[in-house]
Design a protein around this motif. Structure first.
Motif, PDB file in Angstrom:
ATOM      1  N   ASP A   1       0.829  -1.201   0.000  1.00  8.54           N
ATOM      2  CA  ASP A   1       0.000   0.000   0.000  1.00  8.54           C
ATOM      3  C   ASP A   1       0.861   1.248   0.000  1.00  8.54           C
ATOM      4  O   ASP A   1       2.017   1.238   0.439  1.00  8.54           O
ATOM      5  N   ASN A   2       0.274   2.378  -0.427  1.00 11.27           N
ATOM      6  CA  ASN A   2       0.981   3.649  -0.317  1.00 11.27           C
ATOM      7  C   ASN A   2       0.908   4.139   1.125  1.00 11.27           C
ATOM      8  O   ASN A   2       0.209   3.574   1.965  1.00 11.27           O
ATOM      9  N   LYS A   3       1.636   5.217   1.426  1.00 14.20           N
ATOM     10  CA  LYS A   3       1.755   5.681   2.806  1.00 14.20           C
ATOM     11  C   LYS A   3       0.411   6.102   3.385  1.00 14.20           C
ATOM     12  O   LYS A   3       0.120   5.852   4.558  1.00 14.20           O
ATOM     13  N   PHE A   4      -0.409   6.758   2.565  1.00 10.15           N
ATOM     14  CA  PHE A   4      -1.708   7.208   3.059  1.00 10.15           C
ATOM     15  C   PHE A   4      -2.574   6.030   3.482  1.00 10.15           C
ATOM     16  O   PHE A   4      -3.189   6.037   4.554  1.00 10.15           O
ATOM     17  N   LYS A   5      -2.601   4.979   2.659  1.00 13.30           N
ATOM     18  CA  LYS A   5      -3.386   3.792   2.993  1.00 13.30           C
ATOM     19  C   LYS A   5      -2.852   3.120   4.257  1.00 13.30           C
ATOM     20  O   LYS A   5      -3.623   2.609   5.073  1.00 13.30           O
ATOM     21  N   LYS A   6      -1.517   3.125   4.411  1.00 16.38           N
ATOM     22  CA  LYS A   6      -0.927   2.522   5.599  1.00 16.38           C
ATOM     23  C   LYS A   6      -1.341   3.281   6.856  1.00 16.38           C
ATOM     24  O   LYS A   6      -1.622   2.681   7.897  1.00 16.38           O
ATOM     25  N   ILE A   7      -1.372   4.617   6.758  1.00 13.10           N
ATOM     26  CA  ILE A   7      -1.784   5.434   7.913  1.00 13.10           C
ATOM     27  C   ILE A   7      -3.231   5.148   8.272  1.00 13.10           C
ATOM     28  O   ILE A   7      -3.578   4.951   9.443  1.00 13.10           O
ATOM     29  N   ILE A   8      -4.101   5.109   7.264  1.00 14.19           N
ATOM     30  CA  ILE A   8      -5.520   4.832   7.498  1.00 14.19           C
ATOM     31  C   ILE A   8      -5.699   3.446   8.102  1.00 14.19           C
ATOM     32  O   ILE A   8      -6.486   3.252   9.043  1.00 14.19           O
ATOM     33  N   LYS A   9      -4.959   2.467   7.569  1.00 13.00           N
ATOM     34  CA  LYS A   9      -5.055   1.100   8.099  1.00 13.00           C
ATOM     35  C   LYS A   9      -4.582   1.051   9.548  1.00 13.00           C
ATOM     36  O   LYS A   9      -5.191   0.373  10.387  1.00 13.00           O
ATOM     37  N   THR A  10      -3.493   1.770   9.848  1.00 10.24           N
ATOM     38  CA  THR A  10      -2.976   1.787  11.215  1.00 10.24           C
ATOM     39  C   THR A  10      -4.002   2.375  12.178  1.00 10.24           C
ATOM     40  O   THR A  10      -4.241   1.823  13.256  1.00 10.24           O
ATOM     41  N   LEU A  11      -4.618   3.494  11.784  1.00  3.99           N
ATOM     42  CA  LEU A  11      -5.649   4.098  12.629  1.00  3.99           C
ATOM     43  C   LEU A  11      -6.821   3.145  12.813  1.00  3.99           C
ATOM     44  O   LEU A  11      -7.387   3.041  13.903  1.00  3.99           O
ATOM     45  N   GLY A  12      -7.173   2.433  11.732  1.00  2.19           N
ATOM     46  CA  GLY A  12      -8.250   1.453  11.847  1.00  2.19           C
ATOM     47  C   GLY A  12      -7.895   0.338  12.809  1.00  2.19           C
ATOM     48  O   GLY A  12      -8.725  -0.069  13.628  1.00  2.19           O
ATOM     49  N   ASP A  13      -6.655  -0.150  12.735  1.00  2.00           N
ATOM     50  CA  ASP A  13      -6.213  -1.210  13.647  1.00  2.00           C
ATOM     51  C   ASP A  13      -6.233  -0.748  15.096  1.00  2.00           C
ATOM     52  O   ASP A  13      -6.456  -1.555  16.010  1.00  2.00           O
ATOM     53  N   VAL A  14      -5.981   0.559  15.310  1.00  2.00           N
ATOM     54  CA  VAL A  14      -5.996   1.101  16.674  1.00  2.00           C
ATOM     55  C   VAL A  14      -7.415   1.228  17.195  1.00  2.00           C
ATOM     56  O   VAL A  14      -7.712   0.832  18.334  1.00  2.00           O
ATOM     57  N   PHE A  15      -8.320   1.751  16.370  1.00  2.00           N
ATOM     58  CA  PHE A  15      -9.641   2.131  16.875  1.00  2.00           C
ATOM     59  C   PHE A  15     -10.711   1.045  16.763  1.00  2.00           C
ATOM     60  O   PHE A  15     -11.642   1.029  17.567  1.00  2.00           O
ATOM     61  N   VAL A  16     -10.578   0.147  15.788  1.00  2.00           N
ATOM     62  CA  VAL A  16     -11.614  -0.885  15.627  1.00  2.00           C
ATOM     63  C   VAL A  16     -11.807  -1.735  16.886  1.00  2.00           C
ATOM     64  O   VAL A  16     -12.940  -1.999  17.296  1.00  2.00           O
ATOM     65  N   PRO A  17     -10.722  -2.198  17.569  1.00  2.00           N
ATOM     66  CA  PRO A  17     -10.937  -2.996  18.785  1.00  2.00           C
ATOM     67  C   PRO A  17     -11.636  -2.234  19.911  1.00  2.00           C
ATOM     68  O   PRO A  17     -12.207  -2.846  20.815  1.00  2.00           O
ATOM     69  N   ILE A  18     -11.583  -0.889  19.854  1.00  2.00           N
ATOM     70  CA  ILE A  18     -12.182  -0.069  20.914  1.00  2.00           C
ATOM     71  C   ILE A  18     -13.679   0.141  20.680  1.00  2.00           C
ATOM     72  O   ILE A  18     -14.410   0.519  21.592  1.00  2.00           O
ATOM     73  N   ILE A  19     -14.139  -0.117  19.469  1.00  2.00           N
ATOM     74  CA  ILE A  19     -15.523   0.196  19.102  1.00  2.00           C
ATOM     75  C   ILE A  19     -16.556  -0.399  20.059  1.00  2.00           C
ATOM     76  O   ILE A  19     -17.515   0.291  20.442  1.00  2.00           O
ATOM     77  N   PRO A  20     -16.445  -1.677  20.480  1.00  2.00           N
ATOM     78  CA  PRO A  20     -17.465  -2.210  21.403  1.00  2.00           C
ATOM     79  C   PRO A  20     -17.610  -1.381  22.676  1.00  2.00           C
ATOM     80  O   PRO A  20     -18.737  -1.166  23.161  1.00  2.00           O
ATOM     81  N   ALA A  21     -16.484  -0.899  23.236  1.00  2.00           N
ATOM     82  CA  ALA A  21     -16.545  -0.087  24.446  1.00  2.00           C
ATOM     83  C   ALA A  21     -17.245   1.237  24.166  1.00  2.00           C
ATOM     84  O   ALA A  21     -18.067   1.717  24.968  1.00  2.00           O
ATOM     85  N   ILE A  22     -16.942   1.841  23.004  1.00  2.00           N
ATOM     86  CA  ILE A  22     -17.565   3.113  22.626  1.00  2.00           C
ATOM     87  C   ILE A  22     -19.059   2.929  22.378  1.00  2.00           C
ATOM     88  O   ILE A  22     -19.884   3.753  22.776  1.00  2.00           O
ATOM     89  N   VAL A  23     -19.405   1.838  21.708  1.00  2.00           N
ATOM     90  CA  VAL A  23     -20.815   1.564  21.414  1.00  2.00           C
ATOM     91  C   VAL A  23     -21.606   1.360  22.706  1.00  2.00           C
ATOM     92  O   VAL A  23     -22.705   1.911  22.877  1.00  2.00           O
ATOM     93  N   ALA A  24     -21.044   0.574  23.616  1.00  2.00           N
ATOM     94  CA  ALA A  24     -21.732   0.327  24.886  1.00  2.00           C
ATOM     95  C   ALA A  24     -21.967   1.633  25.638  1.00  2.00           C
ATOM     96  O   ALA A  24     -23.071   1.902  26.126  1.00  2.00           O
ATOM     97  N   GLY A  25     -20.919   2.461  25.721  1.00  2.00           N
ATOM     98  CA  GLY A  25     -21.056   3.740  26.402  1.00  2.00           C
ATOM     99  C   GLY A  25     -22.055   4.650  25.713  1.00  2.00           C
ATOM    100  O   GLY A  25     -22.869   5.314  26.366  1.00  2.00           O
ATOM    101  N   GLY A  26     -22.012   4.686  24.377  1.00  2.00           N
ATOM    102  CA  GLY A  26     -22.936   5.536  23.629  1.00  2.00           C
ATOM    103  C   GLY A  26     -24.389   5.120  23.814  1.00  2.00           C
ATOM    104  O   GLY A  26     -25.275   5.973  23.979  1.00  2.00           O
ATOM    105  N   LEU A  27     -24.638   3.810  23.810  1.00  2.00           N
ATOM    106  CA  LEU A  27     -26.009   3.338  24.011  1.00  2.00           C
ATOM    107  C   LEU A  27     -26.517   3.673  25.411  1.00  2.00           C
ATOM    108  O   LEU A  27     -27.674   4.072  25.591  1.00  2.00           O
ATOM    109  N   MET A  28     -25.631   3.517  26.409  1.00  2.00           N
ATOM    110  CA  MET A  28     -26.039   3.869  27.770  1.00  2.00           C
ATOM    111  C   MET A  28     -26.269   5.367  27.915  1.00  2.00           C
ATOM    112  O   MET A  28     -27.180   5.803  28.629  1.00  2.00           O
ATOM    113  N   MET A  29     -25.458   6.169  27.231  1.00  2.00           N
ATOM    114  CA  MET A  29     -25.674   7.616  27.240  1.00  2.00           C
ATOM    115  C   MET A  29     -27.027   7.966  26.625  1.00  2.00           C
ATOM    116  O   MET A  29     -27.770   8.804  27.148  1.00  2.00           O
ATOM    117  N   GLY A  30     -27.328   7.320  25.495  1.00  2.00           N
ATOM    118  CA  GLY A  30     -28.619   7.568  24.852  1.00  2.00           C
ATOM    119  C   GLY A  30     -29.782   7.183  25.744  1.00  2.00           C
ATOM    120  O   GLY A  30     -30.790   7.911  25.835  1.00  2.00           O
TER     121      GLY A  30
END
Length: 338
Positions: free
Chosen positions: A107-136
């Motif tokens: 991949d080019n550098k831009f795609k690598k950066i996007i993929k890296t950010l995705g690898d960082v944030f995707v595992p956190i999504i369940p925690a964010i979703v749970a908190g967001g639903l409880m906030m709602g």
């Protein structure tokens, strides 16, 4: 036995046709297969004849994803085709994870950066979703109670705890990011969490109080070269990712040079101190300054007439959410007047 030979010849023909349509084996970098698909990493997509591959006997679909060409065959068939494909191309068996690494390296550098950010944030999504639903749910209950639609005791333990649980992931989001980032960058995940804890330390002023109280204390750093405001990093994302990247780099370098006998003690100590000092004195201030500069630019865009500002902001809003900038309004940015 005759039927087996016919099938073997048939699978070999399919494999050869695929090789021809991807630009021969010279255009192939690596190959693997999963339950239903043949996965190929190639050098140049321009040499691939996707339509011709789709018309090959037994192929049920072709698509590009994650830097790979994925050819759908279905169960059993894909195993047979891969066996012939590997023999014809001289490819050794590769796991899906290894194939992903090869694909991302292409991949080019831009795609690598996007993929890296995705690898960082995707595992956190369940925690964010749970908190967001409880906030709602909490906000919905508040609305109903305040408008007389429901008669609920909001001092009850279940409601008090629900409100408390709902924002826990957001209050300590930097720690989740630090932990996840360390895994992506090959560092110790617990050290990554510690770096985030340093950036949220209670000895630092809470960032959300800067708007009303101003910066309460500055600290001279680098032997009096300049001062930094002693303000924490609530609501920030990118500075934490960068800090953990630096931490992982330092840690891995130290593992190579520190004698094994003292590595357990020396490496974590030196890693945390150096990374923490660099983060609070350089990484944090620089990236918060950049965030604030971007925020100023966004505020100017919002003020553009004829709805142009709203149209532009709508297009870039997702990016501001990823970087945490969408939260910095009404003077809440804490960086950082010197």
């Amino acid at each position: 036995m005759g039927n087996n030979k016919v099938e073997k010849t048939h699978y070999k023909e399919i494999a050869q046709q695929i090789i021809n349509e991807i630009g021969t084996s010279e255009n192939l970098i690596s190959a693997a297969y999963c339950a239903t698909r043949l996965r190929l990493v190639i050098k140049s997509n321009e040499k691939v004849n996707k339509e011709a591959i789709e018309n090959i006997d037994g192929v049920k679909g072709v698509f590009f994803a994650s830097g790979q060409i994925q050819v759908i065959f279905g169960t059993v068939v894909v195993n047979k085709v891969y066996e012939e494909f590997a023999q014809l191309t001289g490819q050794g068996e590769v796991s899906k994870e290894e194939l992903k690494q090869v694909a991302s390296a292409n991949d080019n550098k831009f795609k690598k950066i996007i993929k890296t950010l995705g690898d960082v944030f995707v595992p956190i999504i369940p925690a964010i979703v749970a908190g967001g639903l409880m906030m709602g749910l909490t906000e919905s209950i508040n609305f109903c109670v305040n408008n007389g639609y429901l008669a609920i005791d909001t001092s009850a333990s279940w409601y008090v705890f629900l409100a408390m649980f709902s924002n826990a992931a957001y209050i300590f989001l930097p720690i989740l990011i630090g932990f996840s980032s360390a895994k992506v960058f090959g560092g110790n995940q617990f050290l990554g969490a510690v770096i985030a804890m340093i950036m949220l330390h209670p000895d630092l002023q809470n960032a959300w109080t800067v708007a009303s109280e101003g910066v309460l204390r500055n600290q001279s750093v680098w032997f009096g070269l300049y001062e930094i405001p002693m303000v924490a990093y609530q609501g920030h994302v990118i500075p934490i990712v960068i800090a953990v990247y630096i931490m992982s780099f330092i840690e891995n370098k130290l593992h190579k040079i520190v004698p094994e006998m003292i590595d357990l003690f020396v490496t974590p100590l030196v890693t945390i101190f150096i990374t923490g000092y660099l983060t609070l004195t350089l990484v944090g201030p620089v990236f918060v300054f950049l965030e604030n500069s971007l925020l100023t630019g966004v505020q100017q865009i919002v003020q553009l007439p004829f709805g142009i500002g709203g149209f532009v902001i709508g297009g870039i809003y997702a990016t501001t959410v990823v970087t945490g900038i969408h939260k910095k309004r009404n003077g809440r940015t804490h960086c950082r007047r010197r």
